[in-house]
Scaffold this motif. Structure first.
Motif, PDB file in Angstrom:
ATOM      1  N   UNK A  35       0.818  -1.208   0.000  1.00 55.86           N
ATOM      2  CA  UNK A  35       0.000   0.000   0.000  1.00 55.86           C
ATOM      3  C   UNK A  35       0.858   1.266   0.000  1.00 55.86           C
ATOM      4  N   UNK A  36       2.025   1.213   0.646  1.00 58.31           N
ATOM      5  CA  UNK A  36       2.863   2.407   0.731  1.00 58.31           C
ATOM      6  C   UNK A  36       3.462   2.767  -0.631  1.00 58.31           C
ATOM      7  N   UNK A  37       3.386   1.835  -1.604  1.00 57.42           N
ATOM      8  CA  UNK A  37       3.913   2.115  -2.940  1.00 57.42           C
ATOM      9  C   UNK A  37       2.893   2.858  -3.810  1.00 57.42           C
ATOM     10  N   UNK A  38       1.716   3.099  -3.272  1.00 53.33           N
ATOM     11  CA  UNK A  38       0.651   3.712  -4.064  1.00 53.33           C
ATOM     12  C   UNK A  38       0.779   5.236  -4.017  1.00 53.33           C
ATOM     13  N   UNK A  39       1.200   5.833  -5.117  1.00 53.70           N
ATOM     14  CA  UNK A  39       1.378   7.284  -5.184  1.00 53.70           C
ATOM     15  C   UNK A  39       0.626   7.803  -6.402  1.00 53.70           C
ATOM     16  N   UNK A  40      -0.074   8.927  -6.234  1.00 49.69           N
ATOM     17  CA  UNK A  40      -0.903   9.476  -7.310  1.00 49.69           C
ATOM     18  C   UNK A  40      -0.091   9.705  -8.584  1.00 49.69           C
ATOM     19  N   UNK A  41       1.118  10.255  -8.424  1.00 51.52           N
ATOM     20  CA  UNK A  41       1.912  10.595  -9.594  1.00 51.52           C
ATOM     21  C   UNK A  41       2.252   9.345 -10.421  1.00 51.52           C
ATOM     22  N   UNK A  42       2.689   8.294  -9.720  1.00 46.23           N
ATOM     23  CA  UNK A  42       3.064   7.051 -10.410  1.00 46.23           C
ATOM     24  C   UNK A  42       1.847   6.386 -11.039  1.00 46.23           C
ATOM     25  N   UNK A  43       0.698   6.466 -10.367  1.00 49.03           N
ATOM     26  CA  UNK A  43      -0.534   5.894 -10.918  1.00 49.03           C
ATOM     27  C   UNK A  43      -0.915   6.597 -12.204  1.00 49.03           C
ATOM     28  N   UNK A  86      -3.156  12.771 -16.592  1.00 52.27           N
ATOM     29  CA  UNK A  86      -2.635  13.777 -15.669  1.00 52.27           C
ATOM     30  C   UNK A  86      -3.043  13.391 -14.247  1.00 52.27           C
ATOM     31  N   UNK A  87      -2.249  13.840 -13.253  1.00 56.50           N
ATOM     32  CA  UNK A  87      -2.568  13.503 -11.855  1.00 56.50           C
ATOM     33  C   UNK A  87      -3.997  13.933 -11.516  1.00 56.50           C
TER      34      UNK A  87
END
Lengths: 204, 204
Positions: free
Chosen positions: B29-37, B44-45
């Motif tokens: 879960x800690x790997x979930x980042x808006x930018x990377x998604x 776009x974010x």
């Protein structure tokens, strides 16, 4: 202020533990930051690592203190001579009460993640292991023919099951769970163990 | 590429879910980042928030898919007509197997923290609640005089207890816990329920 080096290190260690406990009690494990700890303890950030090898070691120290507090609560919960069902029910309800009243400290014990493949230090697992004696005592009375090894394994199983009921309940992971519903679940669960465990561990 | 707006939104939604699942399966879960998604989904974010109100809503969607996969596994575990002890043992062992093979996705279901006081959305709790029917079926056979409400409460309790044994075991929070020790604990536990629950829920 003392100029005695071991005494100063010991004081810094105590101050860092106190600062970490306060940070966890206020904001949980995610509130634990080296810079803020150093500021609270009045030292440089680098000085933390003169007394703890890393932040994980500090967290284990704080979590061990939480478990020692739980140990005291459990020890005062059951008088010698209490029947196994009453003893196991009181222990489970005391665990629920402690988890509720020490919510953030208790959450930190289980939320603390160490790197994949790493294991907690032995001294810490010793503190964890001492908790199980409270459950082993009523198990010895309930299962008079059992070995110490069987009881040690069962104590861990019953602790884990109780923890599951309390933690998923308090965190409301499965939906709303008022305190009396969690307590009621623990009463039924401990009763089913007392009735069912003698047959469950018997050779088939 | 379609210029149909609802279809494009649906595709973006699917792409974001796939990106979030991949991120969780790889790094938790800690790997979930808006930018990377956004990068993985080619948007776009800000476009994320055209299809999900916030990242929590996306995480609930991914976690619901994990629970639906667990639901399929549990559904294929027990044939109708299986005796209650075998059924409950198989369900518990299947839960252990699923937690192990889908480790990071499964951890995300329980690690997802929402703000204090917030509750998961009703549709998500509906997905959680449907899981309990697998336990309610053997309970109905084991406890023929019980009400649906009693069985619903017990199913939640047994799920939570099983979860405690599996999660503290897999995370080795109480010390080393090889798979066969966890499985052995589940076998004893389900047997003690089958032997003890009829008496535990009976009026005293």
């Amino acid at each position: 202020m003392t100029t005695d080096l071991p005494a100063r290190r010991a004081k810094l260690r105590d101050d860092l533990i106190a600062a970490a406990e306060a940070a966890i009690a206020t904001g949980g494990l995610s509130a634990l930051k080296a810079r803020a700890l150093a500021e609270a303890a009045g030292c440089a950030v680098g000085a933390i690592y003169n007394v703890f090898p890393d932040l994980d070691a500090l967290i284990f120290t704080v979590n061990a203190r939480t478990l020692e507090r739980l140990d005291e609560v459990l020890a005062s919960t059951v008088r010698p001579g209490t029947d196994p069902e009453t003893a196991m029910r009181r222990l489970a309800l005391a665990y629920h009460g402690f988890s509720r009243s020490e919510r953030r400290r208790w959450t930190a014990v289980f939320a603390h993640q160490i790197p994949d493949g790493a294991t907690p230090p032995d001294w810490y697992l010793g503190v964890v292991g001492r908790l199980f004696r409270h459950i082993e005592a009523p198990l010895a009375e309930l299962l008079p023919g059992s070995t110490a090894e069987t009881r040690a394994g069962l104590a861990r199983t019953l602790f884990s099951a109780t923890h599951g009921i309390v933690s998923l309940g308090l965190e409301e992971k499965l939906g709303p769970a008022p305190d009396e519903v969690i307590a009621g679940a623990l009463v039924v669960m401990t009763r089913s163990w007392v009735l069912g465990l003698p047959g469950a561990v018997a050779p088939r």
